[in-house]
Design a protein around this motif. Structure first.
Motif, short mmCIF file in Angstrom:
data_model
loop_
_atom_site.label_atom_id
_atom_site.label_comp_id
_atom_site.label_asym_id
_atom_site.label_seq_id
_atom_site.Cartn_x
_atom_site.Cartn_y
_atom_site.Cartn_z
N GLN A 155 39.50 10.35 -68.24
CA GLN A 155 38.91 9.40 -68.97
C GLN A 155 39.18 8.76 -70.16
OE1 GLN A 155 34.19 10.10 -69.17
NE2 GLN A 155 33.69 10.21 -67.16
N THR A 156 39.83 10.38 -71.18
CA THR A 156 40.83 9.85 -72.08
C THR A 156 41.25 9.40 -71.98
OG1 THR A 156 39.22 12.06 -73.66
CG2 THR A 156 41.14 10.75 -73.92
N GLY A 157 42.00 9.47 -71.07
CA GLY A 157 43.86 9.60 -70.86
C GLY A 157 43.90 7.64 -69.99
N ALA A 158 42.42 7.92 -68.96
CA ALA A 158 42.30 6.09 -68.95
C ALA A 158 42.30 5.47 -69.54
CB ALA A 158 40.71 6.32 -67.69
N MET A 159 41.48 5.71 -71.35
CA MET A 159 41.30 4.70 -71.64
C MET A 159 42.48 4.88 -73.00
SD MET A 159 41.23 5.58 -75.30
CE MET A 159 40.93 6.63 -76.27
N ILE A 160 43.66 6.00 -72.54
CA ILE A 160 44.36 5.39 -73.23
C ILE A 160 45.62 4.23 -73.11
CG2 ILE A 160 46.77 5.88 -74.37
CD1 ILE A 160 45.45 9.04 -74.80
N ARG A 161 45.01 4.47 -71.47
CA ARG A 161 46.33 3.66 -70.36
C ARG A 161 45.47 1.90 -70.51
NH1 ARG A 161 50.92 2.76 -68.78
NH2 ARG A 161 51.19 2.33 -65.94
N ARG A 162 45.00 2.02 -70.88
CA ARG A 162 43.69 1.00 -70.94
C ARG A 162 44.37 -0.26 -71.90
NH1 ARG A 162 37.86 0.30 -71.09
NH2 ARG A 162 38.54 -1.91 -71.05
N PHE A 163 44.56 0.54 -72.67
CA PHE A 163 45.36 -0.03 -74.10
C PHE A 163 46.51 -0.21 -74.02
CE2 PHE A 163 41.53 1.78 -75.54
CZ PHE A 163 41.21 0.71 -76.95
N HIS A 164 47.38 0.47 -73.45
CA HIS A 164 49.01 0.66 -72.69
C HIS A 164 49.26 -1.02 -71.87
CE1 HIS A 164 50.36 4.67 -74.41
NE2 HIS A 164 49.92 3.76 -75.58
N LEU A 165 47.89 -0.61 -71.35
CA LEU A 165 48.35 -1.43 -70.36
C LEU A 165 48.65 -3.16 -71.53
CD1 LEU A 165 46.83 -0.42 -67.31
CD2 LEU A 165 48.98 -0.97 -67.73
N ALA A 166 47.63 -3.34 -71.98
CA ALA A 166 47.09 -5.04 -73.00
C ALA A 166 48.38 -5.15 -73.95
CB ALA A 166 45.64 -4.43 -73.63
N GLY A 167 49.46 -3.64 -73.78
CA GLY A 167 50.55 -4.17 -74.63
C GLY A 167 49.63 -3.70 -76.02
N ILE A 168 49.37 -2.63 -76.06
CA ILE A 168 48.23 -2.18 -77.47
C ILE A 168 49.58 -0.95 -78.10
CG2 ILE A 168 46.91 -2.02 -78.96
CD1 ILE A 168 46.94 -4.61 -78.07
N ASP A 169 50.15 -1.00 -78.81
CA ASP A 169 51.28 -0.06 -79.77
C ASP A 169 50.26 1.11 -80.48
OD1 ASP A 169 52.78 2.11 -79.86
OD2 ASP A 169 54.49 0.19 -81.03
N HIS A 170 49.56 1.80 -80.18
CA HIS A 170 48.83 2.58 -81.77
C HIS A 170 50.04 3.54 -81.96
CE1 HIS A 170 46.52 5.03 -83.92
NE2 HIS A 170 44.99 4.10 -83.50
N THR A 171 50.80 3.22 -82.87
CA THR A 171 51.71 4.19 -83.54
C THR A 171 51.23 5.77 -84.31
OG1 THR A 171 51.39 2.72 -85.67
CG2 THR A 171 52.96 2.00 -83.59
N ASP A 172 49.34 5.86 -84.56
CA ASP A 172 49.49 6.97 -85.00
C ASP A 172 48.32 7.53 -84.54
OD1 ASP A 172 49.44 8.66 -86.58
OD2 ASP A 172 47.45 7.68 -88.10
N LEU A 173 48.55 7.58 -82.89
CA LEU A 173 48.00 7.87 -81.64
C LEU A 173 47.51 9.14 -81.91
CD1 LEU A 173 46.23 7.62 -79.04
CD2 LEU A 173 48.04 8.26 -78.29
N ASN A 174 47.07 10.40 -82.31
CA ASN A 174 45.68 11.16 -82.46
C ASN A 174 44.70 11.28 -82.90
OD1 ASN A 174 44.39 10.82 -85.35
ND2 ASN A 174 46.65 10.42 -86.81
N ILE A 175 45.11 13.27 -83.17
CA ILE A 175 43.50 13.76 -82.96
C ILE A 175 41.94 13.10 -83.50
CG2 ILE A 175 43.25 15.67 -83.86
CD1 ILE A 175 41.98 18.03 -81.81
N HIS A 176 42.86 12.59 -84.82
CA HIS A 176 41.46 11.62 -85.41
C HIS A 176 41.34 10.48 -85.22
CE1 HIS A 176 41.87 15.47 -88.31
NE2 HIS A 176 43.30 15.17 -88.17
N ASN A 177 42.14 10.23 -84.51
CA ASN A 177 41.44 8.66 -84.09
C ASN A 177 41.01 8.17 -82.63
OD1 ASN A 177 42.52 7.56 -86.74
ND2 ASN A 177 44.55 7.57 -86.06
#
Length: 242
Positions: A155-177
């Motif tokens: 589910q966490t991986g699917a959530m990240i993919r949703r952002f990528h499909l929307a074109g959102i580049d999270h430049t500081d994707l880490n365990i705290h965010n």
């Protein structure tokens, strides 16, 4: 970048504020001052990192107040000053605008409430006020308590993919965010310096950044409920979204 619909602009001295019209009891720059909330006995907690993050209550709404601070060696010298004179180009207004676009698109992000740019000649300071995600902890705190199931990693991986499909580049994707609430829903926070982009190598760079963060925290906290065998489950969830 222009002010999103539903926000009003208020100028007070050298400050420019964007405030959600229907979201705050006070449409004033005072909402960015911790003393304002302290005087109303509305501070519900704090967290420390580069600076202090304030958790406050505005009626029934629970909010998070963050002052922008620099990191690294340069941050020790300059701390919280940035170059620029145009409010719409400030870090606070850019993050608010990106958050609002994602929020309207239904992505799991906190609802943006207000942003402030405080001019100091050619420099400025900045603040952001967002809604607090109820009953949520960051991934580090979650993994310190217990392991995630394979389904939760997916589910966490699917959530990240949703952002990528929307074109959102999270430049500081880490365990705290990455946050997980009590229902198991994954959320993404802290979009300072992030942007919307066409597909590219940045997507894999985001994932690599997260993997480095997980391994780093495992090194700092050997009892952390994370190991390399969890990563394929996250990737399976990521690639399940198309």
């Amino acid at each position: 970048m222009k002010r999103p619909a539903g926000f009003v602009e208020i100028r007070q001295g050298t400050d420019t504020c964007w405030l959600r019209e229907d979201g705050l009891s006070t449409l004033s720059g005072s909402v960015f001052e911790p003393s304002f909330w302290q005087s109303r006995q509305a501070v519900t907690g704090t967290a420390t990192g580069r600076g202090t993050t304030w958790f406050v209550r505005d009626g029934e709404r629970h909010l998070v107040l963050r002052h922008y601070r620099r990191g690294g060696l340069f941050g020790r010298l300059v701390k919280d000053l940035y170059a620029g004179i145009r409010p719409a180009h400030s870090r606070a207004m850019r993050e608010l605008s990106l958050l609002e676009a994602m929020y309207r698109d239904g992505l799991p992000v906190p609802k943006p409430m207000a942003a402030r740019m405080s001019r100091r000649g050619p420099l400025y300071r900045a603040d952001l006020l967002i809604a607090r995600i109820a009953d949520a902890s960051d991934l580090l705190a979650v993994l310190q308590r217990a392991p995630l199931s394979g389904n939760q990693w997916q589910q966490t991986g699917a959530m990240i993919r949703r952002f990528h499909l929307a074109g959102i580049d999270h430049t500081d994707l880490n365990i705290h965010n990455i946050l997980l609430d009590q229902s198991g829903t994954s959320w993404l926070i802290d979009f300072d310096k992030c942007s919307k982009r066409a597909p590219g190598d940045w997507q894999q760079a985001n994932l690599a950044r997260l993997l480095r963060s997980l391994n780093k925290e495992k090194g700092l906290h050997p009892a952390l409920h994370w190991n390399q065998q969890d990563w394929p489950a996250l990737l399976n969830g990521y690639h399940s979204q198309s």
